[in-house]
Design a protein around this motif. Structure first.
Motif, PDB file in Angstrom:
ATOM      1  N   LEU A 194      -3.286 -11.237  -2.684  1.00  0.00           N
ATOM      2  CA  LEU A 194      -2.406 -10.092  -2.879  1.00  0.00           C
ATOM      3  C   LEU A 194      -3.250  -8.845  -3.070  1.00  0.00           C
ATOM      4  CD1 LEU A 194       0.431  -8.879  -3.449  1.00  0.00           C
ATOM      5  CD2 LEU A 194       0.104  -9.551  -5.840  1.00  0.00           C
ATOM      6  N   LEU A 195      -2.954  -7.799  -2.301  1.00  0.00           N
ATOM      7  CA  LEU A 195      -3.642  -6.519  -2.405  1.00  0.00           C
ATOM      8  C   LEU A 195      -2.624  -5.447  -2.748  1.00  0.00           C
ATOM      9  CD1 LEU A 195      -6.028  -4.509  -1.941  1.00  0.00           C
ATOM     10  CD2 LEU A 195      -5.298  -4.432   0.450  1.00  0.00           C
ATOM     11  N   LEU A 196      -2.851  -4.761  -3.871  1.00  0.00           N
ATOM     12  CA  LEU A 196      -2.079  -3.579  -4.248  1.00  0.00           C
ATOM     13  C   LEU A 196      -3.028  -2.404  -4.115  1.00  0.00           C
ATOM     14  CD1 LEU A 196      -0.401  -4.920  -7.508  1.00  0.00           C
ATOM     15  CD2 LEU A 196       0.654  -4.702  -5.261  1.00  0.00           C
ATOM     16  N   SER A 197      -2.714  -1.453  -3.252  1.00  0.00           N
ATOM     17  CA  SER A 197      -3.633  -0.359  -2.990  1.00  0.00           C
ATOM     18  C   SER A 197      -2.901   0.977  -2.942  1.00  0.00           C
ATOM     19  CB  SER A 197      -4.347  -0.602  -1.658  1.00  0.00           C
ATOM     20  OG  SER A 197      -5.236   0.428  -1.359  1.00  0.00           O
ATOM     21  N   ASN A 198      -3.442   1.962  -3.658  1.00  0.00           N
ATOM     22  CA  ASN A 198      -2.909   3.325  -3.663  1.00  0.00           C
ATOM     23  C   ASN A 198      -1.434   3.378  -4.028  1.00  0.00           C
ATOM     24  OD1 ASN A 198      -5.413   4.451  -2.809  1.00  0.00           O
ATOM     25  ND2 ASN A 198      -4.945   3.758  -0.745  1.00  0.00           N
ATOM     26  N   CYS A 199      -1.046   2.626  -5.041  1.00  0.00           N
ATOM     27  CA  CYS A 199       0.347   2.573  -5.480  1.00  0.00           C
ATOM     28  C   CYS A 199       0.497   3.195  -6.862  1.00  0.00           C
ATOM     29  CB  CYS A 199       0.841   1.130  -5.553  1.00  0.00           C
ATOM     30  SG  CYS A 199       0.929   0.304  -3.961  1.00  0.00           S
ATOM     31  N   VAL A 200       1.695   3.684  -7.123  1.00  0.00           N
ATOM     32  CA  VAL A 200       2.082   4.081  -8.469  1.00  0.00           C
ATOM     33  C   VAL A 200       3.117   3.064  -8.909  1.00  0.00           C
ATOM     34  CG1 VAL A 200       3.167   5.844  -9.901  1.00  0.00           C
ATOM     35  CG2 VAL A 200       1.641   6.522  -8.037  1.00  0.00           C
TER      36      VAL A 200
ATOM     37  N   GLU B 122       0.822  -1.202   0.000  1.00  0.00           N
ATOM     38  CA  GLU B 122       0.000   0.000   0.000  1.00  0.00           C
ATOM     39  C   GLU B 122       0.861   1.260   0.000  1.00  0.00           C
ATOM     40  OE1 GLU B 122      -3.871  -0.753   2.445  1.00  0.00           O
ATOM     41  OE2 GLU B 122      -2.169  -1.513   3.618  1.00  0.00           O
ATOM     42  N   ASN B 123       0.362   2.286  -0.706  1.00  0.00           N
ATOM     43  CA  ASN B 123       0.972   3.614  -0.690  1.00  0.00           C
ATOM     44  C   ASN B 123       2.453   3.596  -1.056  1.00  0.00           C
ATOM     45  OD1 ASN B 123      -1.544   4.687   0.300  1.00  0.00           O
ATOM     46  ND2 ASN B 123      -0.965   3.885   2.294  1.00  0.00           N
ATOM     47  N   GLN B 124       2.776   2.886  -2.132  1.00  0.00           N
ATOM     48  CA  GLN B 124       4.173   2.749  -2.553  1.00  0.00           C
ATOM     49  C   GLN B 124       4.359   3.245  -3.983  1.00  0.00           C
ATOM     50  OE1 GLN B 124       6.713   1.352  -0.567  1.00  0.00           O
ATOM     51  NE2 GLN B 124       5.139   1.424   1.021  1.00  0.00           N
ATOM     52  N   PHE B 125       5.560   3.712  -4.268  1.00  0.00           N
ATOM     53  CA  PHE B 125       5.979   3.961  -5.638  1.00  0.00           C
ATOM     54  C   PHE B 125       6.924   2.833  -6.010  1.00  0.00           C
ATOM     55  CE2 PHE B 125       9.022   5.393  -8.767  1.00  0.00           C
ATOM     56  CZ  PHE B 125       8.180   5.839  -9.765  1.00  0.00           C
ATOM     57  N   LEU B 126       6.542   2.034  -7.017  1.00  0.00           N
ATOM     58  CA  LEU B 126       7.352   0.887  -7.425  1.00  0.00           C
ATOM     59  C   LEU B 126       7.755   1.053  -8.882  1.00  0.00           C
ATOM     60  CD1 LEU B 126       4.973  -1.797  -5.922  1.00  0.00           C
ATOM     61  CD2 LEU B 126       7.139  -1.064  -4.940  1.00  0.00           C
ATOM     62  N   ARG B 127       9.034   1.008  -9.129  1.00  0.00           N
ATOM     63  CA  ARG B 127       9.485   1.081 -10.524  1.00  0.00           C
ATOM     64  C   ARG B 127       9.117  -0.194 -11.267  1.00  0.00           C
ATOM     65  NH1 ARG B 127      12.026   5.526 -11.565  1.00  0.00           N
ATOM     66  NH2 ARG B 127      13.297   6.557 -10.001  1.00  0.00           N
ATOM     67  N   ARG B 128       9.230  -1.327 -10.582  1.00  0.00           N
ATOM     68  CA  ARG B 128       8.938  -2.601 -11.237  1.00  0.00           C
ATOM     69  C   ARG B 128       8.469  -3.611 -10.195  1.00  0.00           C
ATOM     70  NH1 ARG B 128      10.996  -4.843 -16.152  1.00  0.00           N
ATOM     71  NH2 ARG B 128      10.653  -7.080 -16.168  1.00  0.00           N
TER      72      ARG B 128
ATOM     73  N   ILE C 249      -0.946   2.480 -12.989  1.00  0.00           N
ATOM     74  CA  ILE C 249      -0.014   1.510 -13.574  1.00  0.00           C
ATOM     75  C   ILE C 249       0.319   1.998 -14.976  1.00  0.00           C
ATOM     76  CG2 ILE C 249       0.321  -0.880 -14.286  1.00  0.00           C
ATOM     77  CD1 ILE C 249      -1.859  -1.599 -12.181  1.00  0.00           C
ATOM     78  N   HIS C 250       1.599   2.260 -15.209  1.00  0.00           N
ATOM     79  CA  HIS C 250       2.011   2.782 -16.509  1.00  0.00           C
ATOM     80  C   HIS C 250       2.101   1.679 -17.565  1.00  0.00           C
ATOM     81  CE1 HIS C 250       2.689   6.837 -15.071  1.00  0.00           C
ATOM     82  NE2 HIS C 250       3.156   6.280 -13.975  1.00  0.00           N
ATOM     83  N   LYS C 251       2.594   0.517 -17.201  1.00  0.00           N
ATOM     84  CA  LYS C 251       2.669  -0.605 -18.136  1.00  0.00           C
ATOM     85  C   LYS C 251       2.293  -1.886 -17.395  1.00  0.00           C
ATOM     86  CE  LYS C 251       5.563  -2.940 -21.516  1.00  0.00           C
ATOM     87  NZ  LYS C 251       6.882  -3.032 -22.128  1.00  0.00           N
ATOM     88  N   LEU C 252       1.349  -2.626 -17.970  1.00  0.00           N
ATOM     89  CA  LEU C 252       0.847  -3.859 -17.362  1.00  0.00           C
ATOM     90  C   LEU C 252       1.008  -5.011 -18.344  1.00  0.00           C
ATOM     91  CD1 LEU C 252      -0.792  -5.460 -15.213  1.00  0.00           C
ATOM     92  CD2 LEU C 252      -2.850  -4.629 -16.364  1.00  0.00           C
ATOM     93  N   VAL C 253       1.634  -6.087 -17.897  1.00  0.00           N
ATOM     94  CA  VAL C 253       1.791  -7.295 -18.716  1.00  0.00           C
ATOM     95  C   VAL C 253       1.218  -8.467 -17.921  1.00  0.00           C
ATOM     96  CG1 VAL C 253       3.421  -8.852 -19.830  1.00  0.00           C
ATOM     97  CG2 VAL C 253       3.875  -6.410 -19.831  1.00  0.00           C
TER      98      VAL C 253
END
Length: 79
Positions: free
Chosen positions: A33-39, A13-19, A61-65
């Motif tokens: 798995l919960l992804l919440s309020n992330c870039v 939660e509340n994270q900036f993740l490059r990858r 999410i800028h790119k999703l595969v």
């Protein structure tokens, strides 16, 4: 809402993740798995089978595969 199939849940939660990729996601395929309020710059879940719920909520999410991925629980995506 998440189904109560498995009491183990990983929350990011509340994270900036490059990858967030195969290697990190593979550690969590047997739990919810919960992804919440992330870039997330690059979310690569290619060729994985998630056995429990995956919830993506309020994320940019800028790119999703997800090619050849299976979500045996379910995949919920909320804007």
């Amino acid at each position: 809402m998440l189904a109560q199939k498995n009491e183990i849940m990983t929350c990011i939660e509340n994270q900036f993740l490059r990858r967030l990729d195969y290697h990190l996601a593979q550690e969590h395929i047997n739990e919810s798995l919960l992804l919440s309020n992330c870039v997330i710059e690059f979310l690569d879940l290619n060729s994985l089978e998630f056995l429990e719920d995956v919830v993506i909520r309020n994320c940019v999410i800028h790119k999703l595969v997800i090619y050849s991925s299976w979500f045996s629980g379910r995949l919920n995506y909320y804007l």
